[in-house]
Design a protein around this motif. Structure first.
Motif, mmCIF file in Angstrom:
data_model
loop_
_atom_site.group_PDB
_atom_site.id
_atom_site.type_symbol
_atom_site.label_atom_id
_atom_site.label_comp_id
_atom_site.label_asym_id
_atom_site.label_seq_id
_atom_site.Cartn_x
_atom_site.Cartn_y
_atom_site.Cartn_z
ATOM 1 N N TYR A 438 9.996 -22.635 44.281
ATOM 2 C CA TYR A 438 9.516 -22.135 45.971
ATOM 3 C C TYR A 438 8.055 -22.179 46.439
ATOM 4 O O TYR A 438 7.851 -23.209 45.736
ATOM 5 C CB TYR A 438 9.617 -20.256 46.079
ATOM 6 C CG TYR A 438 8.706 -20.606 45.122
ATOM 7 C CD1 TYR A 438 7.002 -20.093 46.014
ATOM 8 C CD2 TYR A 438 8.597 -20.065 43.729
ATOM 9 C CE1 TYR A 438 6.083 -19.182 45.390
ATOM 10 C CE2 TYR A 438 8.065 -19.608 43.303
ATOM 11 C CZ TYR A 438 6.633 -18.833 44.445
ATOM 12 O OH TYR A 438 5.542 -18.058 43.441
ATOM 13 N N CYS A 440 5.164 -20.961 49.645
ATOM 14 C CA CYS A 440 5.124 -19.952 50.977
ATOM 15 C C CYS A 440 3.810 -21.166 51.816
ATOM 16 O O CYS A 440 3.963 -20.423 53.221
ATOM 17 C CB CYS A 440 4.141 -19.282 50.550
ATOM 18 S SG CYS A 440 5.354 -17.577 49.445
ATOM 19 N N ASN A 517 2.988 -15.949 51.842
ATOM 20 C CA ASN A 517 2.019 -16.382 51.364
ATOM 21 C C ASN A 517 1.395 -14.313 50.203
ATOM 22 O O ASN A 517 0.512 -14.773 50.144
ATOM 23 C CB ASN A 517 1.311 -16.749 51.383
ATOM 24 C CG ASN A 517 0.263 -16.732 52.416
ATOM 25 O OD1 ASN A 517 0.745 -15.552 53.060
ATOM 26 N ND2 ASN A 517 -0.918 -18.039 52.944
ATOM 27 N N GLN A 521 10.875 -12.189 49.039
ATOM 28 C CA GLN A 521 11.720 -11.802 48.792
ATOM 29 C C GLN A 521 12.526 -13.152 49.003
ATOM 30 O O GLN A 521 13.141 -13.897 50.123
ATOM 31 C CB GLN A 521 12.087 -11.645 48.036
ATOM 32 C CG GLN A 521 12.639 -10.592 48.866
ATOM 33 C CD GLN A 521 11.505 -9.507 50.161
ATOM 34 O OE1 GLN A 521 10.778 -9.347 49.393
ATOM 35 N NE2 GLN A 521 12.511 -9.313 51.119
ATOM 36 N N THR A 540 8.524 -13.581 44.970
ATOM 37 C CA THR A 540 7.099 -13.938 44.592
ATOM 38 C C THR A 540 6.289 -12.853 43.894
ATOM 39 O O THR A 540 5.443 -12.839 43.343
ATOM 40 C CB THR A 540 6.360 -14.812 45.744
ATOM 41 O OG1 THR A 540 6.139 -14.007 46.557
ATOM 42 C CG2 THR A 540 7.435 -15.706 46.438
ATOM 43 N N THR A 541 6.615 -11.584 43.717
ATOM 44 C CA THR A 541 5.998 -11.016 43.336
ATOM 45 C C THR A 541 6.929 -9.657 42.363
ATOM 46 O O THR A 541 8.409 -9.737 42.737
ATOM 47 C CB THR A 541 5.001 -9.779 44.245
ATOM 48 O OG1 THR A 541 4.775 -8.819 43.991
ATOM 49 C CG2 THR A 541 6.374 -8.899 45.599
ATOM 50 N N GLU A 572 1.586 -11.730 42.425
ATOM 51 C CA GLU A 572 2.171 -12.770 43.961
ATOM 52 C C GLU A 572 1.322 -13.885 43.715
ATOM 53 O O GLU A 572 -0.127 -14.024 43.671
ATOM 54 C CB GLU A 572 2.044 -12.079 44.702
ATOM 55 C CG GLU A 572 3.121 -13.046 46.226
ATOM 56 C CD GLU A 572 1.574 -14.558 47.137
ATOM 57 O OE1 GLU A 572 2.375 -14.841 47.008
ATOM 58 O OE2 GLU A 572 0.265 -14.710 46.585
ATOM 59 N N ASP A 574 1.684 -18.564 45.181
ATOM 60 C CA ASP A 574 1.950 -18.595 46.799
ATOM 61 C C ASP A 574 3.510 -19.715 46.598
ATOM 62 O O ASP A 574 4.441 -19.660 47.183
ATOM 63 C CB ASP A 574 0.762 -19.194 47.427
ATOM 64 C CG ASP A 574 0.497 -18.594 48.159
ATOM 65 O OD1 ASP A 574 0.272 -17.554 48.186
ATOM 66 O OD2 ASP A 574 -1.164 -18.746 48.558
ATOM 67 N N ASN A 575 3.345 -20.572 45.304
ATOM 68 C CA ASN A 575 3.883 -21.840 45.027
ATOM 69 C C ASN A 575 3.869 -22.100 43.635
ATOM 70 O O ASN A 575 3.703 -21.687 43.233
ATOM 71 C CB ASN A 575 4.121 -23.407 45.613
ATOM 72 C CG ASN A 575 2.832 -22.869 47.431
ATOM 73 O OD1 ASN A 575 3.824 -23.023 48.059
ATOM 74 N ND2 ASN A 575 1.392 -22.922 47.008
ATOM 75 N N ARG A 601 2.998 -22.149 38.085
ATOM 76 C CA ARG A 601 2.507 -20.495 40.127
ATOM 77 C C ARG A 601 1.202 -22.003 40.362
ATOM 78 O O ARG A 601 0.725 -22.400 39.649
ATOM 79 C CB ARG A 601 2.937 -20.047 40.302
ATOM 80 C CG ARG A 601 4.819 -20.007 39.772
ATOM 81 C CD ARG A 601 4.708 -18.904 40.392
ATOM 82 N NE ARG A 601 3.968 -17.433 40.160
ATOM 83 C CZ ARG A 601 3.805 -16.148 40.716
ATOM 84 N NH1 ARG A 601 4.304 -15.311 41.393
ATOM 85 N NH2 ARG A 601 2.662 -15.178 39.594
#
Length: 694
Positions: A438, A440, A517, A521, A540-541, A572, A574-575, A601
């Motif tokens: 993923y 963001c 970001n 989800q 992401t969280t 969280e 971002d990527n 990540r």
């Protein structure tokens, strides 16, 4: 507006009186012309005897001797005159000869129209006799009726001694009481070649349209014709700034051409290009000068901004229609102003819903909006809904950016068609896919791996809407992925990337964007958003365990489970991407992917290098099926447990040769039991298959 410049220029000067072209008066005591240009020489063995008293006992004349011995070299010895008559017509020649008493009394004049050939053709022009010796005899010849003498660069004359007795065998002396002698002398004076000056003229025939080219590019090639006669020298053709010229048939262009006439004549085609280095409108003149003509101008106009195209393309049609794509085709527009490209716009509602483009406002490519360069003549329209009507129009345009100019008046070509219904796709179960990457940060994206084979036209929905525990929140978007055109095999990774459609990875709509970001989800499901069948999810969280979901938080829908078929992270970032094993059983890989500890990540894309995926998932053995009769209306299907199998699907069909699995009915979609009881009431014959999944 189109400008067409048609220019016909013919210059004609008034008729002039005869003029001296070249003359020799020998006052300088040499054989150089006193007027004009040309040359004198002696032929047939004749030699110079210096310069003596001239005509009428004034000035000087050229004395010659050493003429042929009696009875030899008839009409061979004498004087030879070379001259160019370019620019003149009605040519004549005159001269004076003083015959000594013992010189030949007869002179014969010849001319040739081309002295440059190996064997010039000499034509007798006249015979001139002296009545007595030691007297000047005037001679002349009018060649005005001989058109070949006009404007001739290779004209020549010769004046030679000739036999004059009745038997034409002997030279006769100029004084009848004298005896001919080779030492006799002819003295030449006042040799004049004259003619009427021809008027040099130039005719320009041009139908030049305005030139167009963007700065740094070349315009289309245009040409015009020139026809010139009676030129007295080179014709110089000079282009204005940002224009270049060449003669048709040449390779190189130049800003100026020097054209050498042949016999005073030029008939050529000149080609013109416009090559601007800055933007703007330009005008000027192609200047034609020299060769005796008055300077003539050919006006040219140019711009770096084209007007709108002259016409629409023709033959706008569609073919290759399927349930998800179609090909639009056309024949390029023609006319004086050709398009730089075409804008194709579509609608799923009606042709009237298509809004015409506005000059100066370029439109970006979208699902039903496409820009196509001139000359392509076809465009694939992809990502179409199945069993749906579509309407399209095509607009040609010139230029780009704020200078774009569309043709959007009456007669815009349009078409409509209906896509077909697609095949029935797979009905998936929980855990049949897992998310593997993923982002963001722009471009937003996610990717998932298929953990089972997926039939053509299978549809999977993805959403970043929050799950409240009982329903999806109102905000955010739903994205549909369709596996078009083929069967998709387990282990394949499908990428959904903002602004980019991946080759051979199906289609998704609308464009994926807005992945936050600050926490977000993606939840995968089939069916309607009000009645979803959940397949997988990631956040992401952390997933919520209490409270009210917001824009950046969500509950994990049941029956999805964190670490089994769903993924969530404590903090969280971002990527990220899955970075553990890509080989093993489906169950093992699913569990590994949904373990947060197996992910790499970062908050910056520059710190990540997404993998080239190559999942290798172990195949499962085919279950050995056994059918047991229970009673008159019931049977039992049973099978042995397959190692590493997580569940089983049971299919049925009345035709054992029907295409599997698309034409078989799913009786049970995912059971962990090793048997199934079936009521056979009303059935005469049926066939069954059991497939193991992990």
């Amino acid at each position: 507006m189109k400008k067409i410049i048609t220019l016909l220029i013919i210059l004609t000067f008034g008729v002039l009186n005869a003029a001296v072209i070249t003359s020799w008066d020998f006052e300088a005591q040499n054989t150089n012309p006193s007027t004009g240009s040309g040359s004198l020489s002696l032929i047939g063995g004749v030699t110079s005897d210096n310069f003596n008293t001239g005509y009428a006992d004034t000035g000087y004349a050229w004395s010659t001797t050493s003429y042929p011995a009696q009875g030899t070299n008839n009409r061979v010895a004498g004087m030879y005159v070379e001259v160019s008559s370019v620019g003149y017509s009605s040519i004549s020649i005159s001269w004076a000869i003083r015959h000594s008493n013992t010189s030949a009394n007869r002179a014969v004049l010849y001319y040739t129209l081309d002295r440059t050939v190996a064997a010039p053709v000499w034509v007798e022009a006249g015979i001139f006799n002296a009545a007595s010796g030691d007297l000047w005899v005037d001679g002349s010849f009018d060649g005005s009726s001989i058109t070949g003498m006009n404007s001739n660069p290779n004209l020549a004359f010769k004046l030679v001694s000739s036999f004059a007795n009745a038997a034409n065998t002997a030279y006769m002396p100029s004084k009848s009481t004298s005896t001919y002698a080779a030492t006799g002398k002819w003295r030449y004076d006042n040799i004049v070649v004259s003619g009427t000056p021809l008027t040099p003229y130039l005719q320009i025939t041009a139908s030049l349209q305005p030139f167009y080219a963007a700065a740094g590019y070349l315009s289309s090639l245009q040409s015009y014709q020139i026809s010139a006669q009676h030129l007295t020298g080179e014709l110089i053709v000079t282009a204005p700034q940002y224009f270049v010229l060449r003669l048709e048939g040449d390779e190189l262009f130049a800003s100026q051409l020097s054209l050498l006439p042949r016999s005073g004549t030029i008939n050529r085609t000149i080609q013109v290009l416009f090559q601007p280095v800055i933007s703007g409108d330009f005008s000027g003149n192609i200047v034609h000068s020299g060769g005796g003509i008055e300077t003539q101008n050919l006006a040219v106009y140019a711009s770096t901004i084209l007007p709108e195209p002259s016409s629409y393309p023709s033959g706008f049609a569609v073919n290759g229609i399927t349930y998800y794509q179609a090909y639009l085709n056309w024949t390029d527009a023609t006319g004086s102003t050709l398009p730089d490209g075409y804008l194709i716009k579509g609608s799923k509602i009606s042709a009237d819903e298509i809004v015409a483009p506005v000059d100066g406002v370029p439109e970006e490519d979208k699902k039903l909006t496409k820009n196509v360069a001139y000359g392509i003549q076809t465009k694939l329209i992809f990502e179409l809904n199945e069993a749906h009507p579509y309407y399209f129009k095509i607009y040609p345009y010139t230029n780009s950016g704020t200078a774009i100019d569309y043709k959007a008046d009456t007669g815009v070509p349009q078409l409509s068609f209906n896509t077909s219904a697609g095949p029935v796709g797979s009905v998936l179960s929980v855990g049949d896919l897992a998310f593997v990457e993923y982002a963001c940060d722009s471009p937003d994206k996610f990717a998932f791996v298929l953990l089972t084979d997926v039939l053509e036209n299978t549809k999977i929905n993805f959403t970043d809407k929050a799950w409240t525990g009982t329903a999806f929140a109102e905000t955010e978007e739903v994205y549909e992925w369709r596996g078009v055109a083929r069967l998709y095999l387990r282990g394949e990774v499908i990428h959904v990337v903002e602004g980019t459609l991946q080759d051979n990875e199906g289609i998704s709509n609308p464009d994926f964007e807005g992945f936050s970001n600050d926490g977000d989800q993606i939840i995968a499901f089939q069916g309607y958003i009000t009645q979803p069948t959940f397949l997988a999810a990631f956040s992401t969280t952390s997933w919520l365990t209490g409270g009210i979901p917001g824009n950046n938080s969500s509950y994990l829908p049941e029956p999805l489970q964190q670490g089994v078929n769903a993924l969530g992270f404590v903090t969280e970032i971002d990527n990220g991407y899955y970075s553990a094993t890509q080989s093993g059983t489906v169950a093992d890989i699913r569990q590994a992917i949904n373990d947060p500890g197996n992910w790499t990540r970062a908050n910056s894309l520059s710190g990540l290098s997404y993998p080239a995926w190559d999942f290798q998932m172990n195949s499962l053995n085919t279950p050995q099926l056994e059918i047991v009769w229970v009673d008159d209306t019931n049977i039992r299907l049973s099978w042995q447990d397959v190692a590493d199998a997580g569940s089983y699907k049971i299919y049925a069909s009345d035709n054992p040769y029907a295409s599997f699995p698309s034409d078989w009915t799913v009786l049970v979609n995912g059971t962990t039991a090793l048997y199934l009881n079936i009521n056979t009431m009303g059935q005469t014959k049926r066939f069954y298959r059991v497939i193991a999944y992990n």
